[in-house]
Design a protein around this motif. Sequence first.
Motif: not given
Length: 735
Positions: A159-161, A338-341, A397-405
């Motif tokens: 889900a994170r990738l 890749v995931i964290r960014h 923040l970038m990774g968290q943004g994708r995660r929230l989206a």
Amino acid sequence: MSVIRFTGANSRDAMRQVREALGDEALILANRRTDSGVEILAMAESAAEESPEPAPAAAPPTAPPPAGGGQSAAPASAFEAMSEKLLEEMRDMRALLAREQGGREPAAGVDGQVRQLLLEVGFGATLAVEIAAALPDELRGAEALNERVLGWVKRQLVARLEGLDDEAAFLDRTGVVALIGPTGVGKTTTTAKLAARYVMRHGTRPVALVTTDSFRIGAHEQLRIYARLLDVPMYALTADQPVNDLLGRMQGKSWVIIDTVGMSQRDQRVIEQVGHLGGGKTPVRLVLLLNAASHPETLDEVVLRYRQAAQAAGAEIGDCVITKQDEAGRLAPALDVVIRHGLRLLFVSHGQRVPEDMSLAEPPALIDEALTQRREAPLPASAPAARESSGGRASTLMGQGRRLAGTLQALRRRLEGFDALERVWDLLGLPVSVQQPRLEALLADYPGHDRALGILWSERRRVSGAAWSMPDIALNADGDWLALPLLQHRQVAGQQPRLAEAESRLGASVHLMTGMPDAEACQWLEQRALSWVSQVRGSQRVAHGGERHPLKALVALAEPLDEARCRYRGVAARLRLASLPVSMTPKPVRRGDDPQNVLAWLGEVRDAESGQMVAQRYWLTPARLGRQPVPLLLHQLQGDGLALLTRRAWQQIEPQALGEMRPDVRLLMASGTAAVAAHLDLAEDEAAMDLRAELLGLAGARRRRRDVALMEALVQLFLVRDAIRHLGLGEREAG
């Protein structure tokens, strides 16, 4: 413990004496040359393990005295003192190593084992701790990493990738693509592989290759060979030549790929290069190449520096390709970056062959492969999260943004009406004069004809401690609640007209009501043979055996049914049901009204852990339905706490902190958020479990009332949506 001094004519002679006296496992503490030869201080290894304190050195009888008589006493004492200090340091080191080895014992708890697994396959400590902390309560009781736990871990990573759904999402989109990255990352080969895939899909005519590499000897020639093999033109772009000038010469070329010059991420010219690519009128898509064999901290820095360069040039880097997978010992470190960014992974390259050695990035397969490459973790499982580089922290923040989206997308797919609830939250911050017409337009066609199987009707009075009435909840064809409730004050007056409107406008054929239906509503329901449930009080009087009794007095006469698992107000529970045929007369009683045969249902709700009874409930259903209404009873029971959960959400949505809002807008926000939280709390499928874990992980807190925690997490999710969009961290366009 004894430290023994051995002196020999040479090193071989001294070592022979050590072996004869102490064996092959002796510890050599120190050695030095003397006037008579070589002197060695040694001790038995067993003595070092058993003795807690240093002991004075003693010379064996066979050891010859030092040459020079008393003149060597002072140097010998200093030598022994130094040896004792060294021995003490060795003892401390042994203790430290023992603690380290002890820390590598299997981690306690399944969450610790999850964290240890992720560390050992190469994921970073930040991600490992984040995922382990989000482990659902349903899985925490496992004794080991069983298939269910591992399946959950894989789903969390997948889900994170973010990847492409298929190659068409990338190759069918025309325009200019520039591959950027450090020297030696494989840009030229990747350029050829992408071009070959495009040619196989669209032919040679639309394709052109461009190189900006004027530094490496033979760089032009290498790409020219690929261009000749693919039968496509190749162009060279100088450092001072605008991209638009070159594109003007490429008439009819709809897919242009630029092979850029490789630069260290620390080279100041990176900003100039990216600025040059993005400085023209034609937009250029930037794709960052990451070497899977590079150290994670290096990859972190590459992403950070190149993104900073793109930002300075008014561009964005959101896509990447992993190269040289075949040269990497493990895949997880690159995937972690890749995931964290929050990058989207397009392709993975794993060899020199063009185009065979590159494949579409498929997150499930990549995660499966990464989890098989396990080795000893660099940190013990009990240690705190490993230090991340400054670039890694800055990119969180970038990774968290994708995660929230991604969480928002999952909620939209799962819950009907969630998009409408989002539009209500969009009204937050708008002037009240603007909120009203937009709300009217939104609710005019919601939820739409035939969108609701049934309605969970709320009490027609104000919620205790509140100035509003709980909205009604529509149920879809699967029996799930729609995310946006129905405001009471927007409905027609009278019970039977409301039921009729719900049938005609929404297609509702199931009605879950509080209290007995009145005579007109009861007659209407029976004429249409609709399914209905009325939750009543234990004091409700019904006829049984020719006499009228309160329901609670008939419990002993009811036929018990099997227990049913459920959740009651956020806590796991069990419902014990019993039923009894009775009759009732609709209220108000009118002359000529006949008693109606119904089934009385008597329920005890007990805590799943303690068995303690926490609630009693009573229902009436048409006798013609038999035992069919049991699932409906559960639906109504599990909606019992919606009003209180809505009141908590109402308190979270504070106008003084969030801005002025209409009361009906605020009520829809609160009740909709409560309905979504309750749905996720009640659902038992794996997708719901994953969403719960994600939301509770975002909230960062666990509590006994899971529904309350989910509600608070959803409120936070909605509040950061605007920030996500503002920063460009939300959903990316399909291409």
